[in-house]
Design a protein around this motif. Sequence first.
Motif, PDB file in Angstrom:
ATOM      1  N   ALA A 141       0.839  -1.206   0.000  1.00  0.00           N
ATOM      2  CA  ALA A 141       0.000   0.000   0.000  1.00  0.00           C
ATOM      3  C   ALA A 141       0.870   1.250   0.000  1.00  0.00           C
ATOM      4  O   ALA A 141       2.035   1.215   0.392  1.00  0.00           O
ATOM      5  CB  ALA A 141      -0.917   0.003   1.210  1.00  0.00           C
ATOM      6  N   GLY A 142       0.279   2.359  -0.444  1.00  0.00           N
ATOM      7  CA  GLY A 142       0.963   3.644  -0.371  1.00  0.00           C
ATOM      8  C   GLY A 142       1.838   3.949  -1.571  1.00  0.00           C
ATOM      9  O   GLY A 142       2.731   4.789  -1.480  1.00  0.00           O
ATOM     10  N   GLU A 143       1.586   3.310  -2.700  1.00  0.00           N
ATOM     11  CA  GLU A 143       2.373   3.644  -3.901  1.00  0.00           C
ATOM     12  C   GLU A 143       1.802   4.920  -4.522  1.00  0.00           C
ATOM     13  O   GLU A 143       1.265   4.932  -5.642  1.00  0.00           O
ATOM     14  CB  GLU A 143       2.380   2.477  -4.891  1.00  0.00           C
ATOM     15  N   LEU A 144       1.941   6.014  -3.780  1.00  0.00           N
ATOM     16  CA  LEU A 144       1.270   7.262  -4.138  1.00  0.00           C
ATOM     17  C   LEU A 144       1.896   7.937  -5.351  1.00  0.00           C
ATOM     18  O   LEU A 144       1.275   8.775  -5.987  1.00  0.00           O
ATOM     19  CB  LEU A 144       1.272   8.208  -2.941  1.00  0.00           C
TER      20      LEU A 144
END
Lengths: 302, 302
Positions: A154-157
Amino acid sequence: MKSGYRLGIDLGGTLVKLALVGPAGRVVSLKEVETVLNPRDLISRLKRAAEPWRLKGLRGTGVGVAGDVDPVKGAVRFAPNLKWKNVPIRSLLRKAGFPAPVHVENDATAAAWGAYHGELKKRTENLIVLTLGTGVGGGLVLDRRLYRGSTGTAGELGHITVDPGGPLCGCGNRGCLEAYLGGIHLVRWAKAEMLRRKRKAPADLTPFSLFQAARRGDPAARALWNRAGWALGIGLASLINIFNPDTILLTGGVAGAHPLFLPAARREIAKRAFLTPRRAVFLRVFPQSKNLGVIGAALLIP
Amino acid sequence: MKSGYRLGIDLGGTLVKLALVGPAGRVVSLKEVETVLNPRDLISRLKRAAEPWRLKGLRGTGVGVAGDVDPVKGAVRFAPNLKWKNVPIRSLLRKAGFPAPVHVENDATAAAWGAYHGELKKRTENLIVLTLGTGVGGGLVLDRRLYRGSTGTAGELGHITVDPGGPLCGCGNRGCLEAYLGGIHLVRWAKAEMLRRKRKAPADLTPFSLFQAARRGDPAARALWNRAGWALGIGLASLINIFNPDTILLTGGVAGAHPLFLPAARREIAKRAFLTPRRAVFLRVFPQSKNLGVIGAALLIP
């Protein structure tokens, strides 16, 4: 009895930071080692660097790696900068005598944890961290807990699509936030733009030299940072509508250019984000020197 | 002693659903009441409908409202479909004799909670729900907990920017997911397209009639659903990279057209989402008839 001291490792494509981190997230000692790509050679180097810290007494080892990490297995699935695929970093570190437990995490996720505990002193409930460097990473602290997603990725912004027909990103997608704001893409765009304007690009073009050029008033450099801010603003507006965070934190080397890209970003946020969550969020910039990644990695150890 | 039964209310722009919900999220009795815009009049209607359920013995009242909700104050900040601004719905319901405690939440957030407990039987850790109706709403269950954000407005997934130069959305932004996939926008696009093709648009155009037209092979209708799927796929790819969820659930009336828009959505996801989180996620469609919103609203009461 175990001490309150932990070992943090922030494993980047060019440099590895090691830190001996005290109970409140204070860096007691910090070292930097050049990255070598062979995992075993790299770990020997890290061991030599960390040895003087009397590893036996430490509470454990936290590692942040730029890439796709499996925190359950303690392995790196894929780290393009390191050219690593399926490297069981936890068991390699254990075999080399690094203090257990060893926890492995994505570097930007670790940086979010470091910011939450360190600089922000837990005065945030919902925190989004963007690390602006060669690439763009992201970390999420939601309801005061680190959010990792279902398989730790998660968090591959940096890989939010900002414009579906935009420039090609290293990931193969078009128009990712990273394709506008990642250091490597900033330099690429500047070179193409100079070619278009029939000017010769200097060989040593970097995000910092592009920052300086814009400061001197160079129109192409100013356009570059405006465009980066535009893309950042679109991405942040989506993130504000999705997460309703109280804090968004920009860090990493490229974040130092914030006076040049934040005005355009703020304009897009004002146009695109809902009023209630927009009013609830503080946008902050921390310089790279805060060592959030290596502190956060250490603090992953309970 | 309080029973295991709760009252759920799903407050939409045209219809209000009320349900008496049993211990495991089972709907014991369901009623529908037409929406009237005056809050006091509406609550009198709801009272009359719910009276036979012997309100006194119930555990509490959960309300889902389509709009910007303050769950702490139990108030609706803004609900465009209802033309409500700052309506203290919790205290109005309490004064009218609805069973306490009263909990107020965004309707799509409530639907996510209903899906998690009901249909999905807690067999998910990280769940994203998209409600596809007149507008596009979203709800998030992260690490098995409902995620509301800092002021209760998290999960506005219909207002992710899909294309910064795209069609104007009701929120004032351009290129929101909702501006491609919301029922009202599907109809608007179809009318404009028919005008362009010099055909007269039927007065009773609805998402369902557009679904039927595409099924019959109408090229404009097929293009419409392809475009909606394209936008959905871009939005979902970003959400997959951001959240690394194990389940994405599409529900609401427009979700019934999934055979027409999911192929294009899946193509964009394959192009734009990272491999690891893409492999970890199941994309599911639940029909509207599952009453996720009203069940979830009831289950907000502990």
